[in-house]
Design a protein around this motif. Structure first.
Motif, PDB file in Angstrom:
ATOM      1  N   UNK A   1       2.630   8.257  -3.654  1.00 20.32           N
ATOM      2  CA  UNK A   1       2.649   9.346  -4.636  1.00 20.32           C
ATOM      3  C   UNK A   1       1.255   9.837  -5.012  1.00 20.32           C
ATOM      4  N   UNK A   2       0.239   9.420  -4.270  1.00 17.29           N
ATOM      5  CA  UNK A   2      -1.130   9.809  -4.628  1.00 17.29           C
ATOM      6  C   UNK A   2      -1.484  11.225  -4.179  1.00 17.29           C
TER       7      UNK A   2
ATOM      8  N   UNK B   1       0.835  -1.202   0.000  1.00 10.33           N
ATOM      9  CA  UNK B   1       0.000   0.000   0.000  1.00 10.33           C
ATOM     10  C   UNK B   1       0.873   1.257   0.000  1.00 10.33           C
ATOM     11  N   UNK B   2       1.968   1.214   0.758  1.00  9.13           N
ATOM     12  CA  UNK B   2       2.862   2.371   0.823  1.00  9.13           C
ATOM     13  C   UNK B   2       3.462   2.688  -0.547  1.00  9.13           C
TER      14      UNK B   2
ATOM     15  N   UNK C   1       2.403  13.424   4.115  1.00  6.52           N
ATOM     16  CA  UNK C   1       1.768  12.201   3.597  1.00  6.52           C
ATOM     17  C   UNK C   1       2.825  11.270   3.015  1.00  6.52           C
ATOM     18  N   UNK C   2       3.687  11.786   2.166  1.00  7.58           N
ATOM     19  CA  UNK C   2       4.692  10.960   1.506  1.00  7.58           C
ATOM     20  C   UNK C   2       5.744  10.463   2.486  1.00  7.58           C
ATOM     21  N   UNK C   3       6.131  11.324   3.422  1.00 13.25           N
ATOM     22  CA  UNK C   3       7.142  10.923   4.404  1.00 13.25           C
ATOM     23  C   UNK C   3       6.628   9.778   5.286  1.00 13.25           C
TER      24      UNK C   3
ATOM     25  N   UNK D   1       5.667  16.741  -4.965  1.00 10.70           N
ATOM     26  CA  UNK D   1       4.659  15.789  -5.372  1.00 10.70           C
ATOM     27  C   UNK D   1       5.308  14.455  -5.690  1.00 10.70           C
ATOM     28  N   UNK D   2       4.503  13.437  -5.720  1.00 12.25           N
ATOM     29  CA  UNK D   2       5.055  12.101  -5.962  1.00 12.25           C
ATOM     30  C   UNK D   2       5.377  11.892  -7.423  1.00 12.25           C
TER      31      UNK D   2
END
Length: 343
Positions: free
Chosen positions: A104-105, A98-99, A111-113, A336-337
């Motif tokens: 990158x969503x 899931x990660x 959130x990304x960290x 951003x992702x």
């Protein structure tokens, strides 16, 4: 060769393939929290396995399915006696997957960290637990006359099993560092080689103690050739890495992984799960196998499907063979992702 022996070999090969491929995946995950100095470098590391990590897990699914079909008693005893550690592995694999997909969503840095931390923690925990699980499989667990594991979860955390977990963590991280050196450019490539040199020495010390302990308690010397191959492979890994021959170093570390897993299975045969209470209660290859008809059908299916799996996985690695670095990240990669990481 009898069919039940053939399927023991097939299952061993499936686990070898899984640990060879997913081993460096787990190593890369661990390195995102240790080798990487910033989020850009974490993204680079994640992108090295972005296109292939999910395909590598096919080997685990196939090994589990083959065990269920070929040796149902082994499967039932394993999943009842090892319920909590296997559940922990499953949860970590789910969180890790899931990660990779969700990181990158959204463009938010927090959130990304958080998802990147999840990749690190889940990869580390799984690396340790696989070693603990296989150490217990090889050494044996308390199985009674009915084939039930009567011990509790803490019985699986013996010094021998914990040493096995340390070996698998060090081995996978070494494998991942060499893959990172093979797939990256710039400063992270140089540091990955430096880390691989240190990890190689640590892996050698841990593996020597663990494999020596395994042979000392085993009733057979079948694992000795694999131990010799493991030692030579580790030496080749260190020498090739010191000379900057990253491809050869990664190949040698792969041989090291194969040799260690092969030694486990060679030491285990003809048993599937030894009983520490009474050797007569151990699960064996011959007694735990499915019917000959079932094994024949499985053999034909495997003969047809295996070349296709090898073909498409080889093609995937060929397509995504180029090196990457922080300069290859999209301009928005720091906020951003980038889609490549979740590919």
């Amino acid at each position: 060769m009898e069919l039940h022996t053939l399927w023991f070999v097939v299952i061993a090969v499936l686990w070898v393939g899984y640990f060879f491929l997913e081993g460096f995946d787990f190593g890369i995950g661990v390195l995102t929290g240790t080798l990487a100095r910033d989020r850009a470098e974490r993204r680079v590391l994640i992108n090295t396995i972005g296109p292939v990590w999910d395909g590598n897990e096919v080997w685990l699914l196939t090994a589990g399915g083959a065990t269920f079909a070929a040796f149902p008693d082994w499967y039932a005893t394993l999943f009842s006696g090892f319920y909590l550690p296997l559940l922990a592995i499953l949860v970590c694999l789910i969180v890790r997957g899931v990660a990779f997909e969700y990181r990158a969503k959204r463009p938010g840095e927090r959130w990304q960290r958080n998802w990147e931390h999840a990749i690190f923690v889940s990869s580390l925990v799984v690396s340790v637990l696989w070693g603990v699980a296989f150490a217990n499989i090889v050494r044996g667990v308390p199985i009674d006359a009915t084939g039930e594991v009567v011990g509790g979860p803490l019985d699986l955390l013996s010094p021998y099993a914990l040493l096995g977990g340390a070996v698998s963590l060090a081995l996978f991280t070494l494998h991942g560092a060499l893959f990172a050196a093979l797939k990256t450019v710039g400063d992270i490539r140089v540091r990955a080689r430096r880390w691989a040199g240190r990890l190689g020495l640590a892996t050698g010390l841990l593996a020597a103690g663990f494999l020596g302990w395994t042979l000392a308690e085993a009733d057979t010397a079948r694992g000795v050739p694999a131990l010799v191959v493991a030692g030579l492979a580790l030496l080749g890994t260190l020498l090739a890495n010191a000379r900057g021959r990253e491809g050869w170093a990664f190949l040698c570390s792969g041989v090291l992984v194969v040799a260690v897993v092969a030694m486990w299975f060679l030491t285990l045969f003809p048993q599937l799960l030894p009983s520490s209470l009474d050797p007569a209660w151990s699960l064996t290859v011959a007694e735990s196998a499915s019917s000959p008809y079932t094994l024949r059908i499985m053999t034909w299916c495997a003969a047809l499907a295996t070349p296709l799996v090898l073909l498409y996985q080889s093609w995937t690695y060929w397509v995504f063979r180029k090196r990457i670095g922080t300069q290859h990240l999209a301009p928005a990669a720091h906020g951003a992702g980038d889609a490549g990481a979740a590919a």
